[in-house]
Write an enzyme that holds these catalytic residues in place. Structure first.
Site, mmCIF file in Angstrom:
data_model
loop_
_atom_site.group_PDB
_atom_site.id
_atom_site.type_symbol
_atom_site.label_atom_id
_atom_site.label_comp_id
_atom_site.label_asym_id
_atom_site.label_seq_id
_atom_site.Cartn_x
_atom_site.Cartn_y
_atom_site.Cartn_z
ATOM 1 N N GLU A 12 28.952 -1.907 -32.103
ATOM 2 C CA GLU A 12 27.558 -2.139 -31.668
ATOM 3 C C GLU A 12 27.262 -1.446 -30.349
ATOM 4 O OE1 GLU A 12 25.410 -2.959 -33.472
ATOM 5 O OE2 GLU A 12 26.632 -3.861 -35.053
HETATM 6 C C1 LIG Z 1 36.093 -3.045 -36.800
HETATM 7 C C2 LIG Z 1 34.901 -2.149 -36.732
HETATM 8 C C3 LIG Z 1 33.718 -2.532 -37.348
HETATM 9 C C4 LIG Z 1 32.602 -1.676 -37.325
HETATM 10 N N1 LIG Z 1 31.470 -2.028 -38.013
HETATM 11 C C5 LIG Z 1 30.472 -1.104 -38.154
HETATM 12 C C6 LIG Z 1 29.372 -1.347 -39.047
HETATM 13 O O1 LIG Z 1 29.275 -2.388 -39.658
HETATM 14 N N2 LIG Z 1 28.446 -0.358 -39.192
HETATM 15 C C7 LIG Z 1 28.526 0.831 -38.538
HETATM 16 O O2 LIG Z 1 27.665 1.688 -38.718
HETATM 17 N N3 LIG Z 1 29.540 1.070 -37.662
HETATM 18 C C8 LIG Z 1 30.516 0.144 -37.470
HETATM 19 N N4 LIG Z 1 31.577 0.394 -36.627
HETATM 20 C C9 LIG Z 1 31.589 1.619 -35.853
HETATM 21 C C10 LIG Z 1 31.364 1.359 -34.369
HETATM 22 O O3 LIG Z 1 30.040 0.981 -34.116
HETATM 23 C C11 LIG Z 1 31.796 2.639 -33.615
HETATM 24 O O4 LIG Z 1 33.203 2.674 -33.687
HETATM 25 C C12 LIG Z 1 31.331 2.635 -32.175
HETATM 26 O O5 LIG Z 1 29.933 2.764 -32.105
HETATM 27 C C13 LIG Z 1 31.957 3.770 -31.359
HETATM 28 O O6 LIG Z 1 31.878 4.995 -32.044
HETATM 29 P P1 LIG Z 1 33.211 5.860 -32.232
HETATM 30 O O7 LIG Z 1 34.248 4.971 -32.791
HETATM 31 O O8 LIG Z 1 32.879 7.078 -33.002
HETATM 32 O O9 LIG Z 1 33.647 6.237 -30.786
HETATM 33 P P2 LIG Z 1 33.140 7.506 -29.961
HETATM 34 O O10 LIG Z 1 31.655 7.595 -30.043
HETATM 35 O O11 LIG Z 1 33.941 8.697 -30.368
HETATM 36 O O12 LIG Z 1 33.549 7.082 -28.483
HETATM 37 C C14 LIG Z 1 34.852 7.273 -27.932
HETATM 38 C C15 LIG Z 1 34.796 6.990 -26.433
HETATM 39 O O13 LIG Z 1 33.881 7.899 -25.810
HETATM 40 C C16 LIG Z 1 32.863 7.185 -25.129
HETATM 41 N N5 LIG Z 1 31.577 7.859 -25.283
HETATM 42 C C17 LIG Z 1 31.073 8.442 -26.386
HETATM 43 N N6 LIG Z 1 29.843 8.924 -26.142
HETATM 44 C C18 LIG Z 1 29.556 8.637 -24.869
HETATM 45 C C19 LIG Z 1 28.432 8.846 -24.019
HETATM 46 N N7 LIG Z 1 27.322 9.449 -24.454
HETATM 47 N N8 LIG Z 1 28.490 8.407 -22.749
HETATM 48 C C20 LIG Z 1 29.578 7.772 -22.291
HETATM 49 N N9 LIG Z 1 30.673 7.542 -23.042
HETATM 50 C C21 LIG Z 1 30.662 7.946 -24.317
HETATM 51 C C22 LIG Z 1 32.829 5.801 -25.766
HETATM 52 O O14 LIG Z 1 32.319 4.820 -24.871
HETATM 53 C C23 LIG Z 1 34.297 5.580 -26.099
HETATM 54 O O15 LIG Z 1 34.984 5.100 -24.976
HETATM 55 C C24 LIG Z 1 32.678 -0.449 -36.610
HETATM 56 C C25 LIG Z 1 33.870 -0.089 -35.972
HETATM 57 C C26 LIG Z 1 34.977 -0.901 -36.041
HETATM 58 C C27 LIG Z 1 36.255 -0.429 -35.401
#
Ligand SMILES: Cc1cc2nc3c(=O)[nH]c(=O)nc-3n(C[C@H](O)[C@H](O)[C@H](O)COP(=O)(O)OP(=O)(O)OC[C@H]3O[C@@H](n4cnc5c(N)ncnc54)[C@H](O)[C@@H]3O)c2cc1C
Length: 602
Positions: free
Chosen positions: A445
């Site tokens: 989220e």
């Molecule tokens: C158990 C679980 C349940 C989930 N459920 C859902 C769901 O129901 N529906 C759905 O759509 N998604 C879901 N997700 C996905 C979740 O919302 C994403 O994992 C989350 O938004 C982070 O995206 P990412 O994993 O690609 O990390 P990334 O976006 O790759 O981020 C990696 C790191 O970089 C940082 N970062 C990235 N961009 C920026 C920025 N612009 N400024 C500063 N820092 C940044 C982040 O803070 C983080 O520390 C789920 C994930 C998990 C693990």
């Protein structure tokens, strides 16, 4: 391990005495609600959470959800033993319908009550609670943006819990960056859309707990502009409905795998493939290109809900740590020379740890319930100015609650393990599950960085701190009342709160100025600012709680709860609130050396 017991006394205190249920029940939409009804619902929900959901929590952790090949040769998910049965009881008990509008068969009860009930589901079984969070999010999005026909088709069965909802945002290349989403939606002659593409990490994207699953999917039409302006939102049901609204054939959306994770093992985190067999059928919600705007309704609802997850997990970890501390005998009482062995709860440092957990969790509860009451006002007040003011404050506090509560939950569940000593590190006692489960909450989220950027970049800067200024004015008025109450304990709390408020005000000015002149310099300290905001706002609410407790004692109450509340408020003021000073130093620090380093330095 004993089953979860809902902290009913503190819940009632926050609802009735701190936030105030009377003005909420006086709102026209809640005319049938009163304190008696709220207490009865809390007790019943506490029983369900303790008796049904809590015993399943270690089962979900141990066995997890499973992916298997179904009879049709496609992938499907089976939840851990007992989850489907518990869900049936949950839906039949009307729990899904509790905060939903009566015109769609909901119970129309205030969010101030719903947040407490939802805390219970999250405390008792975080993995189970996910299906409730996602379904409520889908309901909110449809209420805001669905057509009348869409609402009539989908809402009653989501509200009853017969069907559940999901949020399909994330794709392999699109996590925090939603502009990178490239799932496709091609218009068809009958007005529907052909959806194709892969979504990952979709919570409860497939399961065996409900008859149908209503996926809300962000996708892009062929001629849509790039970036978030090209995103539209679609309903993609697992089973397509026939002309009579009856469940028909399986849509072309299948779960191809589930993730193996650090925690929340009972909650299936699925990969969904749309359209590998010709394209799944989707229906546009609202207008083309407004998908993200509508999805934000769902995301904001889910962000507040995830903030409550932090609260729920921290509360349960505290409960288990405090039980253990009274059972584990080790060492002697430091105040008695040559004394007998004692339970570790007698040791001053164990008391410090337990009170850190307790006071911090109580502050988060006060914030979560306050935001819920503001939502009630924002939605239901008949005074337009009151609605608008409450809405602005909810917007400001949403990233604070989400970020501060979940980051705190990671620390507080770790502290619970510390209370258990070595027995906390082994799986047998069950406490480690809470730390593993808590770890996802600051990530999904929107990570804490995304919440912090939202707070610093949008919520604070767009009005140059005007909404925060009204909150600061309210907090200063309460601080003055506390300082003038003529009680040494309250004066002490008031002095520390005044310092915290100065820290928050000064840090916000620095951040707003830097956002204008040098955004990178602001964003490098946005996360510490978010924590500073949470710490001080939590301190304000605990100070208010101290005043309520003090007044109750002064009026002759012998309820030990009020003395305990005074102790936890005083502890918060002296052990937790002073962290604002350090966070202010960080927010005001010069990070130009850090920002100037080449990527190779990391
Ligand atoms: C158990 C679980 C349940 C989930 N459920 C859902 C769901 O129901 N529906 C759905 O759509 N998604 C879901 N997700 C996905 C979740 O919302 C994403 O994992 C989350 O938004 C982070 O995206 P990412 O994993 O690609 O990390 P990334 O976006 O790759 O981020 C990696 C790191 O970089 C940082 N970062 C990235 N961009 C920026 C920025 N612009 N400024 C500063 N820092 C940044 C982040 O803070 C983080 O520390 C789920 C994930 C998990 C693990």
């Amino acid at each position: 391990m004993n089953n979860y017991q809902a902290p009913l006394r503190d819940m009632r205190f926050v609802i009735h005495e701190l936030v105030g249920s009377s003005p909420i029940c006086a709102l026209p939409a809640y005319a049938d609600c009163d304190a008696g009804l709220i207490d009865a619902v809390l007790e019943e929900a506490g029983r369900f959470a303790g008796d049904i959901l809590s015993p399943l929590n270690p089962v979900g952790d141990r066995d997890g959800a499973r992916w298997q090949t179904g009879a049709d040769g496609k992938g499907e998910v089976r939840t851990a033993a007992g989850f489907a049965d518990a869900y049936r009881h949950f839906a039949e008990g009307g729990w899904m319908a509790l905060p939903c509008p009566p015109e769609f068969d909901g119970q129309g009860l205030p969010r101030l009550l719903a947040v407490a009930v939802s805390e219970m589901w999250k405390s008792a079984n975080l993995s189970f609670s996910h299906v409730v969070t996602l379904t409520h999010g889908a309901i909110e999005a449809l209420l805001i943006a669905g057509s009348d026909a869409m609402k009539a088709t989908w809402l009653p069965k989501l509200v009853s819990g017969e069907w559940t909802g999901t949020m399909n945002i994330t794709e392999p290349q699109a996590g925090s960056d939603l502009a990178a989403i490239n799932c496709k939606a091609v218009p068809q002659a009958d007005g529907s859309y052909r959806i194709s593409g892969q979504k990952i990490f979709i919570t409860y994207g497939d399961h065996d707990m409900a008859a149908n699953i209503v996926h809300l999917v962000l996708a892009r039409t062929p001629d849509a502009p790039p970036g978030v302006k090209g995103l539209s939102l679609f309903i993609v049901p697992k089973f397509i409905l026939d002309a009579d609204g009856k469940q028909g054939e399986h849509n072309d959306v299948y779960c191809t795998s589930i993730e193996h994770k650090l925690g929340v093992h009972g909650s299936p985190t699925t990969t969904l493939v749309h359209g590998d067999h010709g394209g799944s059928t989707g229906y546009l919600i609202g207008e083309l290109g407004r998908g993200l705007e509508i999805m934000f309704v769902m995301m904001n609802s889910a962000r507040l809900s995830v903030g409550t997850e932090g609260l729920g997990v921290a509360q349960r970890a505290w409960q288990l740590a405090s039980e253990y501390a009274k059972e584990r005998v080790q060492g002697t009482d430091v105040t008695q020379k040559g004394g007998k062995s004692v339970a570790i709860v007698r040791h001053p440092d164990v008391r410090r740890m337990l009170m850190t957990q307790r006071a911090h969790t109580e502050a988060i509860r006060a914030l979560a319930y306050s935001v819920a009451a503001l939502q009630d006002i924002a939605h239901q007040s008949d005074d337009a100015e009151a609605r608008a003011a409450a809405h602005r404050r909810v917007e400001l506090l949403t990233p604070v609650l989400k970020g501060w509560s979940t980051e705190s939950a990671v620390e507080l569940t770790s502290l619970a393990i510390q209370v258990f000593g070595g027995m906390g590190f082994v799986e047998e006692t069950g406490i480690s599950q809470y730390m593993r489960d808590a770890r996802i909450t600051p990530i999904y989220e929107g990570t804490t960085a995304i919440q912090a950027a939202d707070l610093a970049g949008r919520k604070l800067t767009r009005d140059r701190g005007a909404v925060l200024a009204t909150l600061l004015a309210d907090m200063r008025a309460d601080q003055a009342a506390l300082a003038g109450a003529g009680d040494a304990n309250l004066t002490d709390i008031a002095t520390r709160l005044a310092a915290g408020l100065d820290d928050l005000h000064a840090a916000s000015e620095t951040l707003i100025t830097r956002m204008g002149s040098n955004p990178a310099a602001a964003l490098v300290v946005a996360e510490p600012f978010l924590k500073l905001a949470g710490t001080v706002i939590g301190g304000w609410l605990m100070a208010k709680a101290a005043k309520v407790a003090h007044d109750a004692i002064a009026a002759g109450s012998s309820d030990p709860f009020y003395r305990e509340k005074l102790a936890s408020a005083q502890f918060y003021a002296s052990h937790i609130l002073p962290k604002s000073a350090g966070l202010r130093i960080t927010v005001e620090s010069d990070n130009s050396l850090l920002l100037g380093l080449p990527d190779e330095a990391f």
